[in-house]
Design a protein around this motif. Structure first.
Motif, PDB file in Angstrom:
ATOM      1  N   TYR A   1       0.813  -1.218   0.000  1.00  0.00           N
ATOM      2  CA  TYR A   1       0.000   0.000   0.000  1.00  0.00           C
ATOM      3  C   TYR A   1       0.847   1.268   0.000  1.00  0.00           C
ATOM      4  O   TYR A   1       0.311   2.370   0.134  1.00  0.00           O
ATOM      5  CB  TYR A   1      -0.926   0.014   1.214  1.00  0.00           C
ATOM      6  CG  TYR A   1      -1.889  -1.150   1.248  1.00  0.00           C
ATOM      7  CD1 TYR A   1      -2.724  -1.447   0.162  1.00  0.00           C
ATOM      8  CD2 TYR A   1      -1.972  -1.973   2.362  1.00  0.00           C
ATOM      9  CE1 TYR A   1      -3.592  -2.519   0.191  1.00  0.00           C
ATOM     10  CE2 TYR A   1      -2.857  -3.042   2.408  1.00  0.00           C
ATOM     11  CZ  TYR A   1      -3.660  -3.313   1.314  1.00  0.00           C
ATOM     12  OH  TYR A   1      -4.533  -4.377   1.348  1.00  0.00           O
TER      13      TYR A   1
ATOM     14  N   LYS B   1       3.300   7.805   5.351  1.00  0.00           N
ATOM     15  CA  LYS B   1       3.498   7.339   3.978  1.00  0.00           C
ATOM     16  C   LYS B   1       4.286   8.365   3.178  1.00  0.00           C
ATOM     17  O   LYS B   1       3.957   9.554   3.160  1.00  0.00           O
ATOM     18  CB  LYS B   1       2.157   7.080   3.300  1.00  0.00           C
ATOM     19  CG  LYS B   1       2.284   6.458   1.906  1.00  0.00           C
ATOM     20  CD  LYS B   1       0.948   6.343   1.209  1.00  0.00           C
ATOM     21  CE  LYS B   1       0.052   5.313   1.843  1.00  0.00           C
ATOM     22  NZ  LYS B   1      -1.188   5.095   1.055  1.00  0.00           N
TER      23      LYS B   1
ATOM     24  N   ASP C   1       3.411   6.326  -2.567  1.00  0.00           N
ATOM     25  CA  ASP C   1       2.176   5.588  -2.794  1.00  0.00           C
ATOM     26  C   ASP C   1       2.443   4.330  -3.600  1.00  0.00           C
ATOM     27  O   ASP C   1       3.382   4.267  -4.401  1.00  0.00           O
ATOM     28  CB  ASP C   1       1.153   6.459  -3.538  1.00  0.00           C
ATOM     29  CG  ASP C   1       0.501   7.487  -2.627  1.00  0.00           C
ATOM     30  OD1 ASP C   1       0.258   7.153  -1.462  1.00  0.00           O
ATOM     31  OD2 ASP C   1       0.256   8.612  -3.092  1.00  0.00           O
ATOM     32  N   ASN C   2       1.600   3.339  -3.407  1.00  0.00           N
ATOM     33  CA  ASN C   2       1.636   2.135  -4.227  1.00  0.00           C
ATOM     34  C   ASN C   2       0.186   1.754  -4.524  1.00  0.00           C
ATOM     35  O   ASN C   2      -0.549   2.561  -5.059  1.00  0.00           O
ATOM     36  CB  ASN C   2       2.391   1.013  -3.510  1.00  0.00           C
ATOM     37  CG  ASN C   2       2.852  -0.086  -4.432  1.00  0.00           C
ATOM     38  OD1 ASN C   2       2.544  -0.075  -5.620  1.00  0.00           O
ATOM     39  ND2 ASN C   2       3.583  -1.042  -3.912  1.00  0.00           N
ATOM     40  N   HIS C   3      -0.255   0.559  -4.187  1.00  0.00           N
ATOM     41  CA  HIS C   3      -1.625   0.158  -4.443  1.00  0.00           C
ATOM     42  C   HIS C   3      -2.583   0.763  -3.418  1.00  0.00           C
ATOM     43  O   HIS C   3      -2.208   1.016  -2.279  1.00  0.00           O
ATOM     44  CB  HIS C   3      -1.750  -1.374  -4.395  1.00  0.00           C
ATOM     45  CG  HIS C   3      -0.894  -2.082  -5.399  1.00  0.00           C
ATOM     46  ND1 HIS C   3       0.401  -2.471  -5.116  1.00  0.00           N
ATOM     47  CD2 HIS C   3      -1.144  -2.455  -6.681  1.00  0.00           C
ATOM     48  CE1 HIS C   3       0.911  -3.072  -6.176  1.00  0.00           C
ATOM     49  NE2 HIS C   3       0.007  -3.062  -7.142  1.00  0.00           N
ATOM     50  N   GLU C   4      -3.818   0.963  -3.837  1.00  0.00           N
ATOM     51  CA  GLU C   4      -4.875   1.370  -2.928  1.00  0.00           C
ATOM     52  C   GLU C   4      -5.465   0.138  -2.246  1.00  0.00           C
ATOM     53  O   GLU C   4      -5.431  -0.967  -2.788  1.00  0.00           O
ATOM     54  CB  GLU C   4      -5.979   2.109  -3.685  1.00  0.00           C
ATOM     55  CG  GLU C   4      -5.524   3.404  -4.359  1.00  0.00           C
ATOM     56  CD  GLU C   4      -5.176   4.486  -3.349  1.00  0.00           C
ATOM     57  OE1 GLU C   4      -5.750   4.453  -2.243  1.00  0.00           O
ATOM     58  OE2 GLU C   4      -4.336   5.333  -3.671  1.00  0.00           O
ATOM     59  N   LEU C   5      -6.006   0.324  -1.048  1.00  0.00           N
ATOM     60  CA  LEU C   5      -6.720  -0.767  -0.401  1.00  0.00           C
ATOM     61  C   LEU C   5      -7.940  -1.127  -1.227  1.00  0.00           C
ATOM     62  O   LEU C   5      -8.608  -0.247  -1.798  1.00  0.00           O
ATOM     63  CB  LEU C   5      -7.175  -0.368   1.004  1.00  0.00           C
ATOM     64  CG  LEU C   5      -6.158  -0.577   2.141  1.00  0.00           C
ATOM     65  CD1 LEU C   5      -5.046   0.466   2.077  1.00  0.00           C
ATOM     66  CD2 LEU C   5      -6.847  -0.513   3.502  1.00  0.00           C
ATOM     67  N   GLN C   6      -8.241  -2.415  -1.328  1.00  0.00           N
ATOM     68  CA  GLN C   6      -9.379  -2.907  -2.091  1.00  0.00           C
ATOM     69  C   GLN C   6     -10.331  -3.655  -1.171  1.00  0.00           C
ATOM     70  O   GLN C   6      -9.913  -4.239  -0.167  1.00  0.00           O
ATOM     71  CB  GLN C   6      -8.906  -3.837  -3.219  1.00  0.00           C
ATOM     72  CG  GLN C   6      -7.938  -3.197  -4.204  1.00  0.00           C
ATOM     73  CD  GLN C   6      -8.582  -2.105  -5.021  1.00  0.00           C
ATOM     74  OE1 GLN C   6      -9.746  -2.216  -5.417  1.00  0.00           O
ATOM     75  NE2 GLN C   6      -7.833  -1.034  -5.279  1.00  0.00           N
TER      76      GLN C   6
ATOM     77  N   LEU D   1     -14.760   1.138   1.541  1.00  0.00           N
ATOM     78  CA  LEU D   1     -13.737   2.097   1.144  1.00  0.00           C
ATOM     79  C   LEU D   1     -14.259   3.518   1.374  1.00  0.00           C
ATOM     80  O   LEU D   1     -15.459   3.724   1.616  1.00  0.00           O
ATOM     81  CB  LEU D   1     -13.396   1.898  -0.335  1.00  0.00           C
ATOM     82  CG  LEU D   1     -12.884   0.516  -0.740  1.00  0.00           C
ATOM     83  CD1 LEU D   1     -12.696   0.441  -2.249  1.00  0.00           C
ATOM     84  CD2 LEU D   1     -11.573   0.196  -0.016  1.00  0.00           C
TER      85      LEU D   1
ATOM     86  N   TYR E   1     -11.453   3.580   6.403  1.00  0.00           N
ATOM     87  CA  TYR E   1     -11.928   2.292   5.910  1.00  0.00           C
ATOM     88  C   TYR E   1     -12.808   1.636   6.965  1.00  0.00           C
ATOM     89  O   TYR E   1     -12.669   1.899   8.160  1.00  0.00           O
ATOM     90  CB  TYR E   1     -10.749   1.374   5.563  1.00  0.00           C
ATOM     91  CG  TYR E   1      -9.788   2.002   4.584  1.00  0.00           C
ATOM     92  CD1 TYR E   1     -10.027   1.962   3.219  1.00  0.00           C
ATOM     93  CD2 TYR E   1      -8.658   2.686   5.047  1.00  0.00           C
ATOM     94  CE1 TYR E   1      -9.161   2.573   2.318  1.00  0.00           C
ATOM     95  CE2 TYR E   1      -7.791   3.294   4.151  1.00  0.00           C
ATOM     96  CZ  TYR E   1      -8.048   3.238   2.792  1.00  0.00           C
ATOM     97  OH  TYR E   1      -7.209   3.856   1.913  1.00  0.00           O
TER      98      TYR E   1
ATOM     99  N   ASP F   1      -6.379   5.984   7.282  1.00  0.00           N
ATOM    100  CA  ASP F   1      -5.352   5.448   6.385  1.00  0.00           C
ATOM    101  C   ASP F   1      -3.985   5.409   7.064  1.00  0.00           C
ATOM    102  O   ASP F   1      -3.189   4.487   6.816  1.00  0.00           O
ATOM    103  CB  ASP F   1      -5.271   6.293   5.112  1.00  0.00           C
ATOM    104  CG  ASP F   1      -4.242   5.763   4.132  1.00  0.00           C
ATOM    105  OD1 ASP F   1      -4.487   4.709   3.517  1.00  0.00           O
ATOM    106  OD2 ASP F   1      -3.174   6.407   3.998  1.00  0.00           O
TER     107      ASP F   1
END
Length: 329
Positions: free
Chosen positions: A153, A163, A166-171, A195, A284, A305
């Motif tokens: 993430y 952070k 950035d990388n992937h978003e939470l799904q 989300l 979330y 987050d």
């Protein structure tokens, strides 16, 4: 032991004594431990000793060894000038003793490479985590030792968890380790259900996301050792993730009295049937797969987050059941 070694030896002994007291109190539950902070401090302390060894202590020992060799060579030359060819004594043994690293450097500077590798791997790559409760049954069992992907993430600074990349978003459907919003010193593990911007409802044991029911397929009943009851199991679809959940066969009324006064609770509506919540930006909604035995966002609210630690993805050991080893959804 030289005069210079005595204070350093005492300092090292004091540091190890403090470490033992800290770990002992942590183990006996006198206080919460912060392993990331502990590794950071150990890395900094051992780095300081390593630098001191590299640029001060080792050069001083090498200089002393050269002086010893030079003195021995001068002594032998003087004896040879006097006609004495056979000289007792071996300077090599004495030189080795002079060059020998003292114990307090072995246990500080010598451990720095190992500690820094562990610190970097745990902070930025993978962190081990032990499942302490049954809130994620049947997906995860008590005693499962799992790996958490720390960079999936995004890259976060250790200790402060900020952070920076950035990388992937939470799904929806991801299994995530996060710092418990009520007490950030504790780590929790749950599944992402809502989300930012989602409307999550759980009424009469039916989960809906933005008004759409999460598809369920019955898998029959299975005996749950923790609750000592038969539980109804289902295959649930959240986004691209298909996973198993379990519930009590009979739907119990929702008890609003168990819900805490969490931040932004005004975004939720509760009734005897369940709840409806609007997930705020940057937060979330988390739930356990053991739906009737999980202390989750239904009771203590949304996960910001900045509390996210990483994505759980692999069981690397369960000493009671080696067949548990492997990936999971």
């Amino acid at each position: 032991m030289t005069d210079n070694n005595k204070p350093m030896s005492a300092l090292t002994a004091a540091l190890y004594g403090a470490l033992i007291v800290y770990l002992g109190g942590w183990y006996l539950d006198y206080w919460y431990g912060n392993f990331s902070l502990l590794l950071f401090i150990l890395s900094a302390v051992t780095c300081a000793f390593w630098l001191a060894e590299r640029f001060r202590f080792r050069p001083a020992r090498e200089k002393a060894a050269r002086q010893l060799e030079a003195g021995d060579a001068a002594r032998r030359a003087e004896l040879a000038r006097l006609g004495i060819d056979k000289v007792d004594g071996d300077v090599a043994e004495a030189r080795d003793k002079v060059l020998q690293q003292p114990w307090w450097l072995d246990w500080t500077a010598g451990l720095f490479p190992v500690i820094i590798v562990v610190f970097v791997m745990r902070s930025f790559l993978f962190e081990p985590f032990k499942i302490p409760s049954g809130s994620m049954i049947p997906t995860l069992q008590i005693g499962d030792l799992i790996l958490v992907n720390k960079f999936h993430y995004g890259i976060r600074l250790p200790v402060i968890n900020k952070k920076i990349i950035d990388n992937h978003e939470l799904q929806r459907g991801d299994v995530v380790v996060f710092r418990y919003p009520v007490d950030p010193r504790m780590d929790y593990i749950k599944r992402v259900v809502g989300l930012p911007g989602d409307e999550v409802s759980y009424l009469n044991a039916q989960l809906k996301i933005n008004g759409q029911p999460a598809p369920l397929t019955s898998l029959g009943e299975a005996y749950d050792d923790e609750s000592i009851h038969y539980m109804a199991q289902f295959s649930e679809q959240l986004g691209p993730v298909e996973h198993r959940i379990q519930r009590r066969p009979q739907i119990a009324p929702f008890n609003e009295m168990q819900v805490s006064r969490f931040p932004q609770r005004e975004l939720c509506r509760y009734s005897i049937e369940g709840f409806v919540c609007k997930v705020p930006p940057g937060h979330y909604f988390m739930m356990g797969d053991n739906r009737d035995n999980s202390l989750d966002s239904r009771y203590w609210g949304f996960v910001p987050d900045e509390n996210v630690v990483g994505k759980a993805f692999f069981i690397w050991m369960n000493f009671g059941n080696l067949g548990r080893i492997g990936s999971f959804h």
